[in-house]
Scaffold this motif. Structure first.
Motif, PDB file in Angstrom:
ATOM      1  N   GLN D 244       0.760  -1.298  -0.014  1.00 29.14           N
ATOM      2  CA  GLN D 244      -0.006  -0.034  -0.067  1.00 29.14           C
ATOM      3  C   GLN D 244       0.943   1.254  -0.006  1.00 29.14           C
ATOM      4  N   LEU D 245       1.458   1.583  -1.129  1.00 30.10           N
ATOM      5  CA  LEU D 245       2.357   2.790  -1.334  1.00 30.10           C
ATOM      6  C   LEU D 245       1.954   3.577  -2.612  1.00 30.10           C
ATOM      7  N   ALA D 246       2.392   4.809  -2.508  1.00 29.64           N
ATOM      8  CA  ALA D 246       2.009   5.615  -3.388  1.00 29.64           C
ATOM      9  C   ALA D 246       2.582   5.078  -4.753  1.00 29.64           C
ATOM     10  N   PRO D 247       1.826   5.265  -5.951  1.00 32.55           N
ATOM     11  CA  PRO D 247       2.732   4.577  -6.877  1.00 32.55           C
ATOM     12  C   PRO D 247       4.040   4.850  -7.356  1.00 32.55           C
ATOM     13  N   ASP D 248       4.345   6.526  -7.258  1.00 32.49           N
ATOM     14  CA  ASP D 248       5.644   6.894  -7.574  1.00 32.49           C
ATOM     15  C   ASP D 248       6.552   6.373  -6.761  1.00 32.49           C
ATOM     16  N   VAL D 249       6.285   5.751  -5.355  1.00 36.01           N
ATOM     17  CA  VAL D 249       7.147   5.124  -4.619  1.00 36.01           C
ATOM     18  C   VAL D 249       7.365   3.847  -5.137  1.00 36.01           C
ATOM     19  N   ILE D 250       6.355   3.109  -5.397  1.00 34.61           N
ATOM     20  CA  ILE D 250       6.467   1.575  -5.930  1.00 34.61           C
ATOM     21  C   ILE D 250       7.509   1.785  -7.316  1.00 34.61           C
ATOM     22  N   VAL D 319      -2.490   9.923  -8.326  1.00 29.43           N
ATOM     23  CA  VAL D 319      -1.878  10.348  -7.104  1.00 29.43           C
ATOM     24  C   VAL D 319      -1.654   8.948  -6.082  1.00 29.43           C
ATOM     25  N   GLY D 320      -2.909   8.291  -6.131  1.00 26.37           N
ATOM     26  CA  GLY D 320      -2.968   7.326  -4.938  1.00 26.37           C
ATOM     27  C   GLY D 320      -2.453   6.025  -5.710  1.00 26.37           C
ATOM     28  N   ALA D 388      -1.038   6.920   4.384  1.00 23.28           N
ATOM     29  CA  ALA D 388      -0.520   7.948   3.588  1.00 23.28           C
ATOM     30  C   ALA D 388      -1.449   8.404   2.495  1.00 23.28           C
ATOM     31  N   VAL D 389      -1.619   7.419   1.691  1.00 22.98           N
ATOM     32  CA  VAL D 389      -2.776   7.617   0.345  1.00 22.98           C
ATOM     33  C   VAL D 389      -3.747   8.325   0.892  1.00 22.98           C
ATOM     34  N   ARG D 390      -4.388   7.722   1.937  1.00 22.38           N
ATOM     35  CA  ARG D 390      -5.692   8.419   2.454  1.00 22.38           C
ATOM     36  C   ARG D 390      -5.636   9.767   2.837  1.00 22.38           C
ATOM     37  N   GLN D 391      -4.425  10.048   3.472  1.00 21.94           N
ATOM     38  CA  GLN D 391      -4.330  11.590   3.732  1.00 21.94           C
ATOM     39  C   GLN D 391      -4.173  12.325   2.573  1.00 21.94           C
TER      40      GLN D 391
END
Ligand SMILES: Nc1ncnc2c1ncn2[C@@H]1O[C@H](COP(=O)(O)OP(=O)(O)OP(=O)(O)O)[C@@H](O)[C@H]1O
Ligand SMILES: Nc1ncnc2c1ncn2[C@@H]1O[C@H](COP(=O)(O)OP(=O)(O)OP(=O)(O)O)[C@@H](O)[C@H]1O
Ligand SMILES: [Mg+2]
Ligand SMILES: [Mg+2]
Ligand code: NI
Lengths: 335, 329, 343, 553, 338
Positions: D244-250, D319-320, D388-391
């Motif tokens: 469960q991470l932001a796409p850019d992080v993955i 974004v998410g 993080a994503v929800r925020q």
């Protein structure tokens, strides 16, 4: 001294019972629910049944004495049974975790080694580094070494481990690939190779944690040394023709260690408290991780037991610190 | 003993037969001026003070000058790099966002400013609370023998209390009343400050108690008693000013601890509302993108570290400056 | 009872069988298992306007005695009356209004001044506590007090560390004088001072006594200084007064063996005389007040010890007019025998 | 991807799996937690599973019983399973119908607190017909009889091992709970709760060439980021669950080239629930967020629609979730048969939303930037769990809503509180002491009937129900309730689908009672050398671990 | 002034201090604590050093052995000849052999000069092992001997006690025992009795006299109590404002004090016998501030016989005969000598 210790031990009992009560009520009041981690697809009626099966249906005035009984009577009984083959416990219900449904003491016993290895080692390393830093900083007060020491220890004190830990991982595991980023708790040290592995996997968490310890202990050491370096007996020692190393490392150090030793002793319970964030980052899965997972899962028996064990350690080490004070400082006698 | 003798000797040389001494004393009548004069001699402290003033202006006046809303999203301008990157030819830089923007295009500079307000306020307020409680408990325990045992056991209790469930309980009990009384931000602020405050006073209490135990046997305390000064004024007039320096040290460390605890709370998801940046939270949120966007951890990390360092030096300087003996030299 | 017919003045302070024991706790439940008998049954009067010297070795209980008289401690037994008021059992709250009449100058001028208060604040403290003067009046009064003790008014805003020992002691004296006391306990006011400064302080005390008709209890172990300032002198040993006499007779003809030893130990600042002086050097150390010897307290070191001394405690009695001694040598029968029996 | 070359069991050595949530128990009946169930799925297996398309596949049986093949009674009141011959437990004993019956009894024991009780809802009895045949009888016609023994939530446990562990004694059998005997490809050798599980190949596994791995190290703990790093960057592990991470992080992690993120979609929908009742703290406790007090403005359908129009769902996805998400307007996004073709919400329309609000009479009369009407200010408290994503979503949505004239206050609540059902806490999602809240939910298996049935009037949480129930927005429509009843009586699949779509639309585009945002896929990561992985969101991710193998370059 | 002028003719000094100068660097300037101090010590002699508090007595003695912390202290000049070597130039390891080995030092404050966490025995044995190379048991035996020598009963057991278990007088005796441990040639005793009361002081003075006779060492005894000096010293040095202002054999000094400070000092002390003065004489004024190297007589402000020259010039030490000298322009015989 002995009677003093004994008296303090006696006083500890009501203190600890009260602490247990407060912690219990705190957890009781705290929101959060052991069912929180169940998927939403499980219907509420089922969750309610599960709660009741966990014993959550009973009011606190039944559960608290039960917990006390389990903690103080049943668990020791099991322990004795295990070590001497007796049968004192008679199959009574032990303290069981909500999450794993296993006796919490078994889990704690399983976790203790890695916590002691990592957090304990970091404490030892931190102290070992801190002492010479403190001594030299004081002996050469306001020198470059001293200033640098202050600077580094303050920075070390102020960088949160969730940052410094990840930074280390990014550098040493991801970029350089030297050290593992995940701590292997199943590693059994039985050969040189495994020992090396163990050291490698411990390096980073130990570094992160030791930084904090070093920062604090070196400050205390420095202050204490400074206090003592100005004392008259130092001059006496010099007048006796003692070498500088004898003067500093024997006369001054011995006196300076008295407060520092108690500071160190008071820090020891925190080893057993584990290091929540650092353990999580390096996946050390020691007592700190156990506590945070239990907290997040509202695993009350686990949280309660861990916190209470921690309380016992705090009370005991406060006592030990006081007694140590008396042991190391001949001027102090408690009776 | 020794220090006394040395000071006594040193004093002689000040007072003794120095015809200019009284004149000097008259000139520097204001004792705060004296304190300031002494403070100025500590280079680290002065530099730190300047830095702290800078930080304070940065977070207080900064948002007003800078004008960008830290929560304003500008998705087209996301992931802008800090302006310094232009030096080595980074592509996405913009003077509109000198420190860069985050993954939603929020301006980092505005966030650091806004976050600093909260982090500093939390740090200072929690530290002050901890110091107040710690000093109070320490003084009372040290001064009144009868209360000593029970207060020290109370200290043990608080040492054993886990912070997270405590905060959760406090949230449960007080968030809504506080929210309706003070609004959402202040409400949470009060909660967090109280939570950190009441779980970090114990060390101060111990230290202060130890000092008071020794101080209350001093002759000037006895002298005050012989005058008929009641206990509470003995405490405020004679004991408190003399435990100032250990309190100062606790305060320095306390500020650091409070800022970091707040960031740890953010990390564990128990802090301020999500649209409320704090240094700790900016740092925690940026850790996953640390390699790609190092600036996002560097700015808040630097801000926290330098502030703590500055406070430490100021504490040192102030401790020296407040000690009339050192100041006298 | 102690009143001397020869003296017209009346006693201002009456001390009767004063006891001050510091409890020693030990054992499992911190039961009291013993006590440091710092002051153990002391009786004397201080006449109005006189200076009573209290001398003795370090640790014999002089300071404790002085403090107990002012009720800075909760006394274990006995009674103290100051100017007719029996204060032995009063609560600290009730004592407060009486405090202005009795004040104390402390042993250590450095330790008894709060290092973080200005001189002015220190001297003003009693005024703050006991008077309703306005700030301006207080300032004026502080100024007057500083003049009285010979401190430059311009030093008012300085801190104690910036003064010499003698000046510090003057600050302490000014503080004690602030409320116009009748009785001042001077607890070794000169012990920590340099010889040349000692003289300044003693002169000051004498001047003040003359000016305000003060009564002093002057505690010291400097016998030559006591001889100079005191009208009568009490000698203490291990919590008890062993001899009390007017100045002249005491120095000329000390009765108690301890007093003799004490006087002979004072170094003579004249080499010519010094070599002729006979010295009684006492052997051994003072016994612990927590565990005083049986019988006479001095029996362990007394050069003239007798068997009876190790068994029975001597009574403190008037052996000659105005001279009180607690020694078996002078017990009951009368002076003549006793002196005869004494080498 | 090359295919499993086959060969001897255990030929590929060991494999490392990392779950950032640590499994605490290996008995799916004592913990409903996904991490526990998935870990257990390596060891214990159900009779039938769903494959990656959601289609049922026989697992310990020869075929999935249906009405057509006679496995399911015509009147839908029973289902008969025929166990494959020759199956053995890992201890070598034969697997029989008795074990299946025992499993049902074990879970249905009223004192056991079985987490999967819902799977056995309506089960009247389980009969052992013969050693290899077992029949489940339902108390009423059950159009979807695949609750018990189907899917990873109801695997079969060994009767012999758990015989003494039923009812209240269930938690005492630590050994059995930690090291269940199963039919799956692996056997637990060492179980450390919340930490690490070590498994080895099951010597009695039905396929002699499987599993390819002799050992499995199943590590738990840490966070998604660390798990991703271990697979994608350092290569310490081979498989990481649910990143469960932001796409850019993955994406940044995947640049390492050691591993690959894998994605699959299921029924999980991130949504915003709009409270139809008044959560005002000024109301007395017990009346807050109950139907006694309708919400001052969210009861206005136009307001709800405006809120939806203001949201740019595609941007949220970008974004998410990136590739791991799809904007959706449906609460039932899959399976295809049941998914409505509703796409009306995908286009953001800020101006339209403003116009709609103006039209409804909500204007900013007092100039404070927030629309109001009759003294009611449109201030929204928007809560969700900490993540993080929800925020990020909160920040974006707050921004849009403020643009159309709402005042938005954000709140995030610790997940253990938010999703915990503690009736004493004001912060649970069921209590809904906020105006809007955001979370994700899905349904088990492929049939949305019971999921949709959670939205009937009587399922609204309230003080009477101890604040339990899933109709969190307190939507209530007689029409909807009637349609749910109808669905319960319909067996024909096409028709069920039509009704389900209708229900979905009633909740979403017709009433806007909740705002679906993103159809969230599951992102996991696998090492580039790990073969045979098929990500399955309808069952355990590890459902085919027996087929995993090490790719040789 | 010529070397050996301090000593009675014919004796060779064991310790010869010439033109010693010590300065402290403190914030805001310097403190000239010792200015051009010269004196010599004959074998077996007891030299008394008197002077009011802050006159530089302790600093002078500590400068000799380099015991002052540096910074702030700085020994600016002079020579300290001991056994043919200049102690000020000696490298630290050689100096260490002198310290405690051949020169013993007893410090001013017995309460703080012993290390609280080591036993008395350990602290006495330390220099024995260091300088005399004794092994543990030999050192212990010697330590016990020393304790007995300084008159502590039950020496064998008391070796295991800690300083806090001793009374002040006993601690001072322990300090003396430490200083005497290696049979030093010179013993420097810095106000060894000031902190004690008279009876204990008397004990220590007796002890000192005894030891000196027995061991034949030279002693420097610092005090500001003239009574003590009168009792034991052979010669006396009077210090004021960091300088030696007068020097004479003890009887000569008391009979015929030449420096006004010495005279004033002698009159301030109340007497134990004889006529009681109605009022004590005081030395008016304050001791000087030692901010600079002296350019004038430091006592001029308090002096009742000061002449204008006193504030222009710092008087040198005029030899007055009979081994007596004084730093005063108006002293008898200074006129002709100057
Ligand atoms: N607060 C206390 N608790 C226990 N013992 C005490 C306390 N105060 C004094 N004593 C003991 O009482 C005895 C007498 O002490 P006191 O201070 O009165 O002596 P002193 O005659 O004033 O000595 P000095 O000349 O050194 O001031 C000493 O043995 C001392 O240790
Ligand atoms: N560490 C120091 N820093 C600055 N000045 C010092 C220091 N030590 C001593 N002095 C100064 O040196 C001068 C001489 O001090 P010293 O200790 O020698 O006096 P003394 O004659 O021994 O006095 P006392 O009788 O009080 O012991 C004093 O003016 C003192 O202020
Ligand atoms: Mg005293
Ligand atoms: Mg000195
Ligand atoms: Ni001191």
């Amino acid at each position: 001294m002995l009677t003093y210790t004994f008296r303090r031990l006696l006083i500890s009992i009501p203190t600890l019972l009260f602490i247990a009560f407060v912690i219990f009520m705190l957890l009781e009041l705290a929101p959060g629910d052991p069912m929180a981690q169940m998927p939403l697809t499980i219907p509420p009626e089922v969750k309610e049944k599960m709660r009741i099966a966990l014993g959550l249906g009973e009011p606190w005035w039944i559960r608290f004495p039960l917990w006390l009984k389990q903690f103080f009577i049943i668990e020791p009984a099991y322990w004795i049974d295990n070590s001497f083959g007796t049968d004192l416990a008679g199959g009574a219900q032990r303290i069981v975790s909500f999450q794993s449904r296993s006796p919490v003491f078994d889990t704690i016993a399983q976790r203790l080694p890695q916590t002691l290895w990592v957090v304990g080692m970091s404490y030892v390393v931190g102290v070992i580094i801190a002492l010479p830093i403190g001594i030299i900083s004081a002996y050469r007060q306001y020198s470059v070494f001293d200033q640098a020491g202050t600077f580094v220890s303050m920075i070390g004190f102020s960088v949160p481990p969730f940052f410094s830990g990840v930074l280390l991982i990014v550098i040493f595991s991801v970029t350089l690939g030297w050290l593992p980023s995940i701590y292997d708790t199943t590693l059994v040290v039985n050969s040189w190779a495994t020992f090396k592995m163990q050291i490698m996997q411990m390096v980073m968490p130990v570094m992160v944690l030791a930084l904090q310890t070093t920062a604090q202990v070196s400050r205390y050491m420095r202050a204490s040394m400074l206090d003592n370096l100005g004392q008259d007996y130092v001059r006496t020692a010099r007048a006796k023709g003692m070498s500088e190393s004898t003067v500093v490392m024997k006369h001054v150090l011995r006196n300076s260690m008295i407060p520092v030793i108690t500071v160190i002793a008071l820090g020891i319970p925190s080893i057993f408290g584990g290091a929540i964030i650092t353990e999580q980052i390096f996946k050390v899965n020691g007592l700190g991780q156990l506590l945070i997972i239990a907290l997040q899962g509202s695993d009350i028996p686990m949280v309660m037991t861990l916190t209470f064990l921690f309380a016992i350690l705090i009370v005991m080490f406060n006592l030990i610190a006081d007694v140590l004070y008396g042991v190391f400082d001949p001027r102090i006698r408690y009776d | 003993m020794t220090d006394r003798d040395i000071h006594a000797d040193a004093d002689n040389l000040l007072v003794a037969g120095d015809p200019t001494a009284p004149v000097k004393a008259v000139k520097a009548r204001n004792q705060w001026l004296d304190v300031w004069d002494q403070f100025k001699t500590h280079k680290g402290a002065v530099a730190s003070l300047l830095f702290l003033i800078f930080i304070a202006l940065f977070v207080l006046i900064g948002p007003w000058l800078w004008g960008l809303d830290p929560a304003a999203l500008d998705i087209r301008n996301k992931d802008v790099r800090p302006i310094v990157n232009a030096l080595w030819g980074a592509e996405k830089v913009s003077w509109a966002h000198p420190m860069g923007t985050d993954n939603l295009g929020r301006d980092l500079m505005a966030q650091i400013m806004q976050g600093g307000r909260i982090s500093l306020a939390v740090g200072a307020a929690a530290m002050i609370l901890a110091i107040l409680i710690g000093t109070f408990v320490g003084v009372i325990a040290g001064y009144f023998n009868r209360l000593d045992g029970i207060l020290m056991r109370l200290t043990d209790l608080f040492l054993a209390l886990p912070l997270l469930p405590l905060l959760l309980v406090m949230m449960l009990l007080f968030r809504d009343p506080l929210r309706s009384a003070f609004g959402p931000e202040q409400g949470i602020f009060i909660l967090i400050v109280t939570g950190i405050g009441i779980t970090s006073w114990m060390h101060t209490a111990r230290i202060v108690r130890g000092d008071v135990l020794a101080l209350k046997e001093r002759e000037y305390v006895l002298a005050a008693r012989s005058i008929g000064t009641p206990s509470r004024r003995i405490i405020t007039r004679h004991l408190l000013p003399n435990v100032l320096s250990p309190i100062m040290v606790s305060a320095t460390l306390g500020l650091a601890t409070a800022i970091i605890t707040e960031s740890a709370l953010s990390f564990l998801g128990l802090g301020f509302p999500p649209d409320f940046p704090t240094w700790g939270k900016i740092l925690a949120d940026s850790v996953p993108r640390m390699t790609a966007f190092p600036e996002r951890v560097i700015w808040p990390g630097l801000a926290i570290s330098l502030t703590v360092l500055a406070v430490n030096y100021i504490g040192d300087g102030l401790r020296d400056a407040l000690d009339p003996r050192i100041r006298g030299m | 009872m102690l009143d001397n017919a020869a003296k017209p003045s009346k006693p201002l302070v009456q001390v009767r069988d004063l006891q001050m024991h510091f409890p020693i706790y030990s054992g499992l439940f911190r039961r009291q298992t013993g006590a440091v008998k710092a002051v153990d049954g002391v009786t004397f009067d201080v006449m109005e306007g006189e200076t009573l010297g209290l001398v003795g070795e370090s640790g014999c209980g002089k300071s404790t005695c002085g403090r107990a008289i002012l009720r800075l401690y909760d006394i274990t037994g006995g009674e103290v009356a100051i100017d007719g008021a029996r204060i032995g059992k009063m609560s600290q709250g009730d004592l407060r209004p009486l405090r202005p009449a009795m004040q104390m100058v402390f042993q250590d001028p450095q330790a008894s001044l709060n290092p973080r208060m200005t001189v002015e604040a220190i001297i003003r403290e009693p005024l703050d506590e006991h008077t309703k003067l306005t700030a301006a009046e207080k300032e004026k009064k502080v100024g007057e007090l500083m003049d009285t003790v010979g401190l430059n008014r311009r030093f008012a805003k300085r801190y104690p560390h910036a003064f010499s020992g003698g000046q510090r002691q003057r600050i302490g004296i000014a503080r004690a004088l602030a409320l116009n006391p009748k009785f001042i306990v001077c607890d070794e006011p000169i012990a920590a001072l340099d010889v040349s400064i000692q003289a300044q302080v003693v002169n000051l005390l004498e001047d003040l006594q003359e000016q305000f008709g003060l009564t002093y209890l002057f505690i010291s172990h400097d016998l030559s200084m006591v001889r100079h300032i005191a009208t009568r002198i009490a000698v203490m040993y291990l919590g008890k007064v062993v001899e009390l006499a007017p100045r002249g007779p005491l120095y000329e003809e000390p009765l108690h063996p301890y007093t003799k030893a004490l006087l002979s130990a004072v170094p003579e600042p004249d080499p010519a005389l010094a070599q002729t002086r006979e010295r009684v050097v006492l052997q051994g150390d003072v016994p612990s007040p927590a565990n005083p010897p049986k019988g006479c307290n001095f029996c362990t070191r007394c050069p003239a010890v007798m068997d009876v001394c190790r068994q029975i405690e001597p009574t403190y009695q008037e052996v000659r007019p105005g001279r009180f001694v607690a020694c078996h040598l002078y017990e009951s029968t009368g002076t003549a025998d006793a002196t005869a029996g004494h080498p | 991807q090359d295919t499993n070359p086959g060969g001897e069991r255990g030929r590929d050595g060991s494999v490392g799996i990392i779950y950032w949530q640590a499994p605490s128990i290996m008995n799916s009946y004592l913990s409903g937690g996904t991490k526990d169930i998935e870990a257990a799925s390596l060891v214990i297996e159900p009779l039938g599973r769903y494959d990656e398309t959601g289609a049922p596949v026989p697992w310990l049986v020869d075929e999935i019983p249906t009405v057509e093949n006679g496995g399911v009674a015509e009147d839908l009141t029973s289902i008969t399973w025929k166990i494959t011959e020759g199956l053995k437990w890992s201890d070598g004993t034969p697997f029989t119908a008795n074990d299946v019956k025992f499993t049902a009894d074990y879970c249905m024991n009223p004192e056991g607190g079985c987490a999967q009780l819902a799977k056995f809802e309506g089960v009247e009895s389980v009969e052992v017909i013969d050693d290899l045949t077992v029949k489940v009888n339902f108390s009423e016609p059950t159009p979807n009889p695949y609750g018990p023994f189907m899917g990873n939530q109801s695997p079969i446990i060994q009767a012999a091992q758990f015989a003494d562990c039923t009812g209240a004694k269930a938690p005492e059998c630590t050994d059995a709970n930690f090291k269940p005997i199963g039919t799956g490809p692996f056997v637990v050798t060492d179980f450390r709760t919340n930490d690490v599980i070590q498994l080895e190949a099951n010597p009695n596994y039905r396929d002699p060439s499987k599993p390819a791995f002799q050992n499995v190290t199943f590590k738990g703990g840490g966070d998604a980021e660390a798990a991703g790093r271990a697979v994608l960057q350092t290569g310490e592990y081979d498989y990481a669950w649910n990143l469960q991470l932001a796409p850019d992080v993955i994406a940044a992690m995947a640049e390492g080239g050691v591993g690959t993120p894998i994605i699959a979609f299921g029924t999980l929908v991130e949504r915003i629930e709009l409270n139809h009742t008044d959560p005002s703290p000024n109301l007395p406790e017990g009346e807050r967020s109950t139907r006694a007090h309708p919400h001052p403005f969210l009861t206005d359908e136009k307001v709800r629609r405006a809120l939806s129009m203001a949201i740019d769902r595609n941007l949220l996805v970008e974004v998410g979730y990136g590739d791991a998400g799809r904007a959706t307007c449906n609460i039932v996004p899959a399976p295809e048969l049941f998914a409505s073709d509703n796409t009306g919400c995908l286009e953001q329309d800020i101006e339209g939303a403003k116009a709609l609000l103006d039209e409804a009479g909500w204007t900013d009369t007092n100039g404070n930037g927030v629309r109001d009407k009759d003294g009611v200010e449109m201030n929204i408290l928007y809560q969700t769990s900490t993540n993080a994503v929800r925020q990020d979503f909160q920040a974006l949505i707050k921004d849009w809503w403020e643009q159309i004239g709402f005042g938005v206050e954000l709140r995030n609540v610790d997940a253990s509180v938010f999703f915990g059902g503690d009736p004493g806490s004001p912060d649970t999602f069921q209590k809904f002491y906020a105006d809007v809240e955001m979370y994700a939910n899905n349904f088990d298996g492929t049939d949305p009937a019971s999921y949709l049935a959670e939205r009937t009037c009587d399922k609204a949480p309230g003080p009477d129900s101890q604040w339990q129930g899933q109709n969190v927005n307190r939507f209530c429509s007689e029409e909807y309730d009637a349609l749910i009843v109808k669905l319960g009586q319909t067996a024909e699949l096409e028709e069920r689908a039509t009704i389900a779509k209708q229900l979905n639309d009633m909740l979403t585009k017709d009433s806007m009672s909740l705002l679906p945002l993103v159809d969230r896929g599951r992102v996991s990561a696998k090492s580039n050398t790990l073969g045979g992985v098929i990500l399955n969101t309808w069952d355990s991710e590890l459902w085919n671990a027996a087929d995993w193998y090490r790719m040789k370059s | 002034m010529p070397d050996g002028a301090d000593l009675p003719a014919g004796t060779t000094p064991v310790l010869d201090v010439q033109h010693l100068k010590t300065v402290f660097r403190v914030r805001g300037g310097e403190v000239h604590a010792v200015n051009d101090v010269s004196f010599a010590l004959g074998a077996g002699e007891l030299l008394g050093v008197v002077g009011e508090s802050g006159s530089g007595k302790s600093v002078t003695m500590m400068s000799l052995l380099g015991l002052l912390p540096s910074p702030p202290a700085d020994v600016r000049g002079g020579t300290v000849t001991f056994e043919g070597e200049d102690l000020l130039q000696l490298p630290l390891d050689k100096l260490r052999k002198v310290r405690g080995g051949r020169i013993g030092f007893v410090f001013q404050d017995p309460m703080t000069s012993l290390n609280p966490v080591f036993t008395i025995g350990y602290q006495i044995m330390e220099p024995l092992q260091e300088h005399m190379g004794l092994n543990k048991s030999a050192a212990r035996a010697r330590a016990q001997e020393l304790l007995e020598l300084v008159g502590i009963p039950g020496a064998a057991q008391r070796l295991n006690d800690y300083p806090h278990q001793f009374s002040g007088g006993m601690r001072q005796r322990v300090m003396i025992a430490i200083a005497l441990a290696c049979d030093p040639k010179v013993l420097i005793a810095d106000e060894p009795t000031t902190a004690l009361d008279v009876t204990i002081q008397a004990q220590i003075i007796e002890l000192m006299k005894d030891l000196r006779d027995k061991l034949g060492m030279a002693v420097i005894w610092i005090t500001h109590d003239l009574g003590v000096i009168a009792g034991i010293a052979d010669r006396v040095v009077v210090m004021y404002g960091g300088q030696i202002v007068e020097h004479a054999p003890v009887k000569e000094l008391f009979r015929n004090p030449q420096h006004p400070y010495t005279r004033a000092l002698l009159t301030t002390i109340p007497k134990i016998s004889g006529e009681r003065a109605r009022r004590l004489t005081v030395i008016q004024g304050q001791p000087p501030i030692l901010g600079d190297a002296p350019t004038a007589c430091p006592f001029r402000d308090r002096c009742d016989v000061a002449i204008p020259r006193c504030s222009r010039e710092n008087p040198p030490r005029y030899d007055l005969g009979h081994n007596h000298d004084a730093a005063c322009f108006v002293a008898k015989g200074s006129q002709h000598a100057g």
